[in-house]
Design a protein around this motif. Structure first.
Motif, mmCIF file in Angstrom:
data_model
loop_
_atom_site.group_PDB
_atom_site.id
_atom_site.type_symbol
_atom_site.label_atom_id
_atom_site.label_comp_id
_atom_site.label_asym_id
_atom_site.label_seq_id
_atom_site.Cartn_x
_atom_site.Cartn_y
_atom_site.Cartn_z
ATOM 1 N N SER A 180 11.125 97.034 2.339
ATOM 2 C CA SER A 180 10.864 95.602 2.152
ATOM 3 C C SER A 180 11.580 95.011 0.944
ATOM 4 O O SER A 180 11.534 93.807 0.735
ATOM 5 N N LEU A 222 5.790 93.575 3.628
ATOM 6 C CA LEU A 222 5.555 94.887 4.225
ATOM 7 C C LEU A 222 5.259 94.758 5.716
ATOM 8 O O LEU A 222 5.509 95.680 6.488
ATOM 9 N N VAL A 262 8.711 99.738 5.910
ATOM 10 C CA VAL A 262 8.087 98.691 6.723
ATOM 11 C C VAL A 262 8.046 99.064 8.196
ATOM 12 O O VAL A 262 7.483 98.334 9.011
#
Length: 351
Positions: free
Chosen positions: A85, A8, A61
């Motif tokens: 992600s 992330l 992200v």
């Protein structure tokens, strides 16, 4: 730091190359993911754009941006650029394959029913033990008869060898599972979806990437069931109806309630599960009363509140929607469904 948290924070590069668009030449940051687009009415038809506030925290992200883009049909418009992600926000995927023939439902995931409709079936040890009866084929043997241990893909090499249409010989007769740990450290997936849906003059039936779920995971097109079962493998899902490969990350082939938006609508409508690549919302199959709506060939319908929208098929139908009602963005070298293909990825894996 957990693997998922690491992705992330670092997953800002596309898994092969970022999606390149014809006509993509500017980018505007969407300042808040709680911002929503406003429905507009044209000729008594409601057009509902994507509501960013519906996505789960951690679904992306990086902040979604709005970019100029051109659809596969040649329409110049704007798109949301979503970067994920490859992991579902808020939970760890799994379990997938049971380890012994005595394991129960809590030890394994789910798989498509052989009926091709209805609910998914539990991958228990007994299910693995009786695959020959279930599929009426005595060649099935996804376990060691001496130890009663289930054969499964326990390494990245085994995942790569099995999670593909042409399963390597040594990985046949396996329950297939892959892990998020097998993804590259900088793995990410980029999606471009029109900010306002554009009805297509002709529906798109060839759907590789259906859309994006509210947790940021991909809603994928049909899994190649014939190739999977033809190699005497089970490409196990977790209880949410998704699994992992190294090209897409975690992705769904079925909706099992995990992506539903929990807040009930005032009219008892089915919950939202995500958005299609043409920008139209996808809702669960049934409403609060357990009823289904009358749908078109794409599994879509129109009402005065939501405008045109889709309803997902039953979990075991190996599909979410039947076709794309709206225009989608063509990635350079990729199929015309707006998915994260860039023309450089290897053949689609056994998903």
């Amino acid at each position: 730091m957990s693997l998922t948290r690491k992705r992330l924070l670092t997953g800002l590069v596309a898994f092969s190359a970022l999606v390149t668009l014809v006509g993509c030449n500017s980018e505007t940051e969407v300042k808040s993911t709680t911002e929503t687009t406003t429905p507009t009415t044209k000729a008594n038809h409601v057009t509902q754009g994507i509501s960013l506030s519906m996505f789960k925290e951690g679904a992306f992200v990086e902040e979604p941006t709005i970019v100029d883009c051109t659809t596969a049909e040649g329409t110049e418009t704007t798109c949301y650029k979503f970067v994920t992600s490859g992991a579902p926000a808020g939970r760890e995927p799994g379990p997938f394959c049971p380890r012994t023939t005595s394991d129960g439902p809590e030890d394994g995931g789910k798989w498509f029913s052989k009926e091709g409709s209805g609910e998914l079936v539990d991958i228990t040890g007994e299910f693995i033990l009786k695959l020959d009866e279930y599929y009426e084929d005595d060649k099935w043997a996804v376990y060691d008869a001496k130890t009663n241990k289930v054969r499964y893909t326990a390494t990245k090499a085994a995942c790569l060898g099995a999670a593909r249409p042409d399963v390597e010989e040594q990985y046949k007769q396996n329950c297939i599972e892959c892990q998020l740990a097998y993804l590259d450290d900088d793995f990410s997936v980029t999606y471009l979806i029109p900010t306002t849906p554009i009805p297509a003059t002709k529906t798109t039936g060839r759907v590789h990437t259906v859309g994006i779920a509210l947790d940021g995971a991909e809603l994928s097109g049909p899994a190649p069931i014939d190739a999977i079962l033809g190699s005497y493998t089970i490409a196990a899902f977790d209880d949410c109806g998704g699994h992992i490969n190294v090209h897409q990350g975690y992705h769904y082939h079925s909706t099992n309630g995990c992506t539903d938006k929990s807040e009930a609508s005032d009219d008892g409508h089915a919950p939202l599960i995500g958005y299609a690549m043409d920008g139209y919302p996808i809702y669960a199959m049934k409403n609060a009363q357990g009823e289904e709506e009358m749908l078109d060939e794409c599994r879509g319908t129109t009402d005065a509140i939501r405008g045109y929208h889709y309803h997902a098929a039953s979990p075991s139908e190996n599909m979410f929607i039947g076709c794309m009602h709206g225009e989608t963005v063509q990635a350079a070298g990729g199929p015309p469904d707006g998915g994260p293909q860039d023309g450089k990825r290897p053949p689609r894996p056994e998903e």
